[in-house]
Write a protein that holds these residues in place. Structure first.
Motif, mmCIF file in Angstrom:
data_model
loop_
_atom_site.group_PDB
_atom_site.id
_atom_site.type_symbol
_atom_site.label_atom_id
_atom_site.label_comp_id
_atom_site.label_asym_id
_atom_site.label_seq_id
_atom_site.Cartn_x
_atom_site.Cartn_y
_atom_site.Cartn_z
ATOM 1 N N ILE A 18 0.839 -1.201 0.000
ATOM 2 C CA ILE A 18 0.000 0.000 0.000
ATOM 3 C C ILE A 18 0.874 1.251 0.000
ATOM 4 O O ILE A 18 0.606 2.223 -0.725
ATOM 5 C CB ILE A 18 -0.944 -0.005 1.220
ATOM 6 N N ALA A 19 1.934 1.240 0.810
ATOM 7 C CA ALA A 19 2.822 2.397 0.896
ATOM 8 C C ALA A 19 3.535 2.649 -0.435
ATOM 9 O O ALA A 19 3.678 3.800 -0.866
ATOM 10 C CB ALA A 19 3.847 2.183 2.011
ATOM 11 N N ILE A 20 3.984 1.587 -1.092
ATOM 12 C CA ILE A 20 4.662 1.738 -2.386
ATOM 13 C C ILE A 20 3.701 2.324 -3.413
ATOM 14 O O ILE A 20 4.043 3.266 -4.150
ATOM 15 C CB ILE A 20 5.211 0.385 -2.872
ATOM 16 N N ALA A 21 2.488 1.783 -3.482
ATOM 17 C CA ALA A 21 1.503 2.277 -4.450
ATOM 18 C C ALA A 21 1.157 3.737 -4.182
ATOM 19 O O ALA A 21 1.040 4.540 -5.119
ATOM 20 C CB ALA A 21 0.244 1.414 -4.389
ATOM 21 N N ALA A 22 1.014 4.111 -2.913
ATOM 22 C CA ALA A 22 0.670 5.489 -2.567
ATOM 23 C C ALA A 22 1.789 6.447 -2.944
ATOM 24 O O ALA A 22 1.546 7.536 -3.477
ATOM 25 C CB ALA A 22 0.375 5.586 -1.070
ATOM 26 N N ASN A 23 3.043 6.042 -2.687
ATOM 27 C CA ASN A 23 4.178 6.908 -3.003
ATOM 28 C C ASN A 23 4.348 7.091 -4.506
ATOM 29 O O ASN A 23 4.580 8.208 -4.977
ATOM 30 C CB ASN A 23 5.459 6.336 -2.398
ATOM 31 N N VAL A 24 4.225 6.008 -5.266
ATOM 32 C CA VAL A 24 4.359 6.115 -6.715
ATOM 33 C C VAL A 24 3.245 6.981 -7.287
ATOM 34 O O VAL A 24 3.457 7.767 -8.225
ATOM 35 C CB VAL A 24 4.346 4.716 -7.366
ATOM 36 N N SER A 25 2.041 6.849 -6.727
ATOM 37 C CA SER A 25 0.926 7.674 -7.184
ATOM 38 C C SER A 25 1.210 9.157 -6.961
ATOM 39 O O SER A 25 0.853 10.006 -7.787
ATOM 40 C CB SER A 25 -0.355 7.274 -6.447
ATOM 41 N N ASN A 26 1.904 9.478 -5.859
ATOM 42 C CA ASN A 26 2.253 10.868 -5.570
ATOM 43 C C ASN A 26 3.454 11.348 -6.385
ATOM 44 O O ASN A 26 3.572 12.543 -6.673
ATOM 45 C CB ASN A 26 2.548 11.034 -4.076
ATOM 46 N N PHE A 27 4.358 10.420 -6.728
ATOM 47 C CA PHE A 27 5.555 10.777 -7.482
ATOM 48 C C PHE A 27 5.217 11.346 -8.860
ATOM 49 O O PHE A 27 5.771 12.331 -9.311
ATOM 50 C CB PHE A 27 6.473 9.576 -7.652
#
Length: 250
Positions: A18-27
């Motif tokens: 979940i954290a990886i997906a959220a960070n990439v979405s923000n990147f």
């Protein structure tokens, strides 16, 4: 009173996805193509969870989680050269850590010839006996003999062998088909998702469950060295069951 046991790693691995997906979405699509600004922060995010799972120790789960994270990075659009470097580095480092512990090397040798491996090959031998006893149609639901302490961890890591003994090749085959249909739908949902974060999360969770299922079945049938991975939705374990069902809802 009745104690409540909880397996933190079951929650931690999906929290990481979940954290990886959220960070990439923000990147955004441009930053993820930068190794320093995009990939390195994600690797630093993965490191604490990876270290804790390795120290647990649960090396096989660490490998499965690494593969799921790698699939998410592929979907995110990380450059091919960077993916290649991470892949070869991961395989090299993983091979070294796998051989650092003597029991892991013993599992590989036992896997190659379980019938002459002594105590090291006992679990795999009993699993193969369960498959042979099941035949085509099985001994009947609830009629397994291997589950009466002959096959270690028959309620969790080796549950697929017990299923094959009771329901035979037909029952085991239908279970494989059911898993294939379930995970194909999960990946289809991921690919149809228009949001990058949602697509990565769905694909990562589906990949983690799918790989864990494949590993469990391959171990029980002697296609992989023995390792402790449960069969999602079926193996004993309340934490695993709750987390798997939560992931399906997600």
């Amino acid at each position: 009173g009745i104690g409540l046991q909880f397996q933190p790693s079951e929650v931690a691995k999906y929290t990481l996805l979940i954290a990886i997906a959220a960070n990439v979405s923000n990147f955004g699509p441009e930053r993820i193509k930068s190794f320093r600004r995009g990939v390195v922060p994600l690797l630093l995010l993965m490191a604490p969870v990876a270290i804790l799972i390795y120290l647990q120790p649960n090396f096989s789960m660490l490998v499965i989680l690494a593969v799921a994270c790698f699939i998410m990075l592929v979907i995110a659009g990380v450059r091919g050269a960077q993916l290649s470097i991470m892949l070869f580095s991961g395989v090299g480092v993983g091979s070294v850590f796998m051989l650092l512990e003597g029991y892991r090397a013993n599992r590989i040798s036992s896997f190659q010839d379980p019938w002459s491996a002594g105590a090291g090959g006992y679990q795999l031998r009993q699993s193969l006996i369960a498959f042979g006893s099941g035949g085509l149609w099985g001994q009947g639901l609830g009629s397994s003999r291997q589950k009466f302490l002959f096959l270690p961890y028959g309620e969790s890591d080796m549950i697929f062998a017990i299923i094959a003994e009771e329901l035979g090749l037909v029952g085991a085959g239908l279970l494989v088909i059911a898993y294939a249909v379930l995970y194909s739908h999960c990946f289809r949902i991921a690919m149809r998702c228009r949001d990058m974060g949602g697509r990565m999360l769905a694909a990562g969770c589906a990949a983690l469950l799918c790989i864990q299922t494949i590993v469990n079945m391959c171990v029980a049938t002697g296609l992989m060295p023995t390792t402790g991975q449960t069969l999602p939705f079926i193996s004993s374990g309340a934490t695993s069951m709750v987390v798997c069902m939560a992931v399906m809802g997600l």
